[in-house]
Scaffold this motif. Structure first.
Motif, PDB file in Angstrom:
ATOM      1  N   ILE A  51       8.632  60.201  11.513  1.00  0.00           N
ATOM      2  CA  ILE A  51       9.591  61.098  11.769  1.00  0.00           C
ATOM      3  C   ILE A  51       9.379  61.748  13.152  1.00  0.00           C
ATOM      4  N   GLY A  52       8.165  62.223  13.132  1.00  0.00           N
ATOM      5  CA  GLY A  52       7.660  62.762  14.389  1.00  0.00           C
ATOM      6  C   GLY A  52       7.687  62.002  15.271  1.00  0.00           C
ATOM      7  N   ILE A  53       7.837  60.758  15.831  1.00  0.00           N
ATOM      8  CA  ILE A  53       7.540  59.562  16.615  1.00  0.00           C
ATOM      9  C   ILE A  53       9.142  59.459  17.542  1.00  0.00           C
ATOM     10  N   ILE A  54      10.207  59.259  16.373  1.00  0.00           N
ATOM     11  CA  ILE A  54      10.906  59.380  16.524  1.00  0.00           C
ATOM     12  C   ILE A  54      12.165  59.612  16.811  1.00  0.00           C
ATOM     13  N   VAL A  55      11.639  61.447  16.510  1.00  0.00           N
ATOM     14  CA  VAL A  55      11.957  62.501  17.399  1.00  0.00           C
ATOM     15  C   VAL A  55      12.174  62.682  18.886  1.00  0.00           C
ATOM     16  N   TRP A  56      10.654  62.086  18.893  1.00  0.00           N
ATOM     17  CA  TRP A  56      10.199  62.375  20.755  1.00  0.00           C
ATOM     18  C   TRP A  56      10.655  61.624  21.412  1.00  0.00           C
ATOM     19  N   GLY A  57      10.773  60.257  20.732  1.00  0.00           N
ATOM     20  CA  GLY A  57      10.820  59.031  21.788  1.00  0.00           C
ATOM     21  C   GLY A  57      12.549  58.927  21.540  1.00  0.00           C
ATOM     22  N   THR A  58      13.399  59.421  20.645  1.00  0.00           N
ATOM     23  CA  THR A  58      14.895  59.884  20.812  1.00  0.00           C
ATOM     24  C   THR A  58      15.460  60.953  21.483  1.00  0.00           C
ATOM     25  N   LYS A  59      14.331  61.730  21.692  1.00  0.00           N
ATOM     26  CA  LYS A  59      14.684  62.723  22.319  1.00  0.00           C
ATOM     27  C   LYS A  59      14.231  62.251  23.882  1.00  0.00           C
ATOM     28  N   LYS A  60      13.671  62.006  24.044  1.00  0.00           N
ATOM     29  CA  LYS A  60      13.006  61.999  25.451  1.00  0.00           C
ATOM     30  C   LYS A  60      13.779  60.703  26.111  1.00  0.00           C
ATOM     31  N   TYR A  61      14.265  59.565  25.327  1.00  0.00           N
ATOM     32  CA  TYR A  61      15.466  58.363  26.102  1.00  0.00           C
ATOM     33  C   TYR A  61      16.956  59.272  25.919  1.00  0.00           C
ATOM     34  N   ARG A  62      16.860  59.914  25.012  1.00  0.00           N
ATOM     35  CA  ARG A  62      17.984  60.586  25.579  1.00  0.00           C
ATOM     36  C   ARG A  62      17.959  61.262  26.820  1.00  0.00           C
ATOM     37  N   ASP A  63      17.506  62.350  26.746  1.00  0.00           N
ATOM     38  CA  ASP A  63      17.395  63.309  27.657  1.00  0.00           C
ATOM     39  C   ASP A  63      17.158  62.306  29.181  1.00  0.00           C
ATOM     40  N   ILE A  70      23.697  61.301  23.802  1.00  0.00           N
ATOM     41  CA  ILE A  70      23.675  59.809  22.799  1.00  0.00           C
ATOM     42  C   ILE A  70      24.280  60.409  21.327  1.00  0.00           C
ATOM     43  N   THR A  71      24.925  58.792  21.204  1.00  0.00           N
ATOM     44  CA  THR A  71      25.786  59.003  20.295  1.00  0.00           C
ATOM     45  C   THR A  71      25.075  58.800  18.788  1.00  0.00           C
ATOM     46  N   TYR A  72      25.282  59.321  17.191  1.00  0.00           N
ATOM     47  CA  TYR A  72      24.928  58.804  16.720  1.00  0.00           C
ATOM     48  C   TYR A  72      23.820  57.198  16.073  1.00  0.00           C
ATOM     49  N   GLY A  73      25.121  56.409  16.499  1.00  0.00           N
ATOM     50  CA  GLY A  73      25.320  54.665  16.698  1.00  0.00           C
ATOM     51  C   GLY A  73      24.220  54.153  17.354  1.00  0.00           C
ATOM     52  N   ASN A  74      23.845  54.809  18.208  1.00  0.00           N
ATOM     53  CA  ASN A  74      22.970  55.047  19.646  1.00  0.00           C
ATOM     54  C   ASN A  74      21.627  56.062  19.335  1.00  0.00           C
ATOM     55  N   ALA A  75      21.301  56.455  18.537  1.00  0.00           N
ATOM     56  CA  ALA A  75      20.596  57.296  18.369  1.00  0.00           C
ATOM     57  C   ALA A  75      19.433  56.591  17.391  1.00  0.00           C
ATOM     58  N   LEU A  76      21.025  56.324  15.886  1.00  0.00           N
ATOM     59  CA  LEU A  76      19.854  55.267  14.721  1.00  0.00           C
ATOM     60  C   LEU A  76      19.149  54.036  15.605  1.00  0.00           C
ATOM     61  N   GLY A  77      20.340  53.380  16.371  1.00  0.00           N
ATOM     62  CA  GLY A  77      19.834  52.193  16.347  1.00  0.00           C
ATOM     63  C   GLY A  77      18.504  52.284  17.108  1.00  0.00           C
ATOM     64  N   PHE A  78      18.145  53.189  18.147  1.00  0.00           N
ATOM     65  CA  PHE A  78      17.312  53.924  18.522  1.00  0.00           C
ATOM     66  C   PHE A  78      15.476  53.796  18.202  1.00  0.00           C
ATOM     67  N   GLY A  79      16.320  54.224  16.712  1.00  0.00           N
ATOM     68  CA  GLY A  79      15.168  54.886  15.961  1.00  0.00           C
ATOM     69  C   GLY A  79      14.454  53.928  14.806  1.00  0.00           C
ATOM     70  N   VAL A  80      15.926  52.702  14.556  1.00  0.00           N
ATOM     71  CA  VAL A  80      15.115  51.881  13.970  1.00  0.00           C
ATOM     72  C   VAL A  80      14.770  50.897  15.041  1.00  0.00           C
ATOM     73  N   LEU A  81      14.879  50.744  16.125  1.00  0.00           N
ATOM     74  CA  LEU A  81      14.485  50.069  16.865  1.00  0.00           C
ATOM     75  C   LEU A  81      13.021  50.114  16.816  1.00  0.00           C
ATOM     76  N   ILE A  82      12.625  51.392  17.171  1.00  0.00           N
ATOM     77  CA  ILE A  82      11.407  51.892  17.116  1.00  0.00           C
ATOM     78  C   ILE A  82      10.355  51.235  16.764  1.00  0.00           C
ATOM     79  N   THR A  83      10.761  51.635  14.690  1.00  0.00           N
ATOM     80  CA  THR A  83       9.958  51.508  13.901  1.00  0.00           C
ATOM     81  C   THR A  83      10.070  50.007  13.617  1.00  0.00           C
ATOM     82  N   LEU A  84      10.903  49.132  14.126  1.00  0.00           N
ATOM     83  CA  LEU A  84      10.936  47.582  14.470  1.00  0.00           C
ATOM     84  C   LEU A  84       9.839  47.122  14.777  1.00  0.00           C
ATOM     85  N   PHE A  85       9.477  47.450  16.460  1.00  0.00           N
ATOM     86  CA  PHE A  85       8.749  47.197  16.932  1.00  0.00           C
ATOM     87  C   PHE A  85       7.194  48.024  16.049  1.00  0.00           C
TER      88      PHE A  85
END
Length: 181
Positions: A51-63, A70-85
């Motif tokens: 959770i911490g890295i999803i939040v940190w990574g998405t926030k840094k990417y957004r900002d 960032i839209t809800y869909g892009n944030a969702l996709g970004f978090g899923v991509l992080i966990t996929l890798f």
């Protein structure tokens, strides 16, 4: 003009690498401590890392990349991509751990499962059937694939929730510089 790669992919790979390494370090710590079946608190730390890295990574990417929106869909996709890798990295480590580092891992897990079934008072025939069924699902390949799928599903669920709080959309009424939450 030189074309740059997909920034979402690049950033999600970076944070996926960080997450994967952090989860492997936690796994190695429990392994070196001799913990075969990790207690609940290890799962809590595991979830906190994800959770911490999803939040940190998405926030840094957004900002930093998307200029604060960032839209809800892009944030969702970004978090899923992080966990996929991260899942790919953890899956490779899982395979290496089961086949090279600790080849007795599966037999240790089966012994623990058998002990728990005996404690429940199950008859010997049912215990034997249950252990045989578990053996089928505890091959290195199946455990590796389930590790990857588990990470992606977990990342999807956590990203569904975190994206609610991380989304920020640009106001269509104000100038491009104003962002609404």
């Amino acid at each position: 003009m030189e074309k740059q790669g997909n920034p979402m992919l690049k950033h999600s790979m970076n944070y996926g690498l960080i997450m994967g390494v952090a989860l492997i370090i936690l796994s190695l710590i429990t392994y070196l401590a001799g913990i075969v079946k990790p207690p609940f608190w290890v799962s809590i730390i595991n979830y906190a890392i994800i959770i911490g890295i999803i939040v940190w990574g998405t926030k840094k990417y957004r900002d930093e990349v998307l200029e604060g929106a960032i839209t809800y869909g892009n944030a969702l996709g970004f978090g899923v991509l992080i966990t996929l890798f991260a899942g790919v990295i953890v899956a490779v480590f899982t395979y290496i751990q089961i086949t090279l580092i600790d080849p007795d891992f599966v037999s240790k897990m089966l012994a623990i499962a058998e002990e728990e079934l005996v404690k429940r008072g199950m008859p010997d025939e049912q215990i034997e059937m249950a252990i045989e069924m578990q053996k089928k699902f505890m091959s290195p390949l199946i455990m590796t694939i389930s590790s990857l799928l588990g990470m992606v599903v977990m990342g999807f669920i956590f990203s569904l929730i975190t994206s609610i709080f991380l989304k920020k959309e640009k106001s269509s009424f104000a100038g491009d510089s104003e962002v609404i939450e």
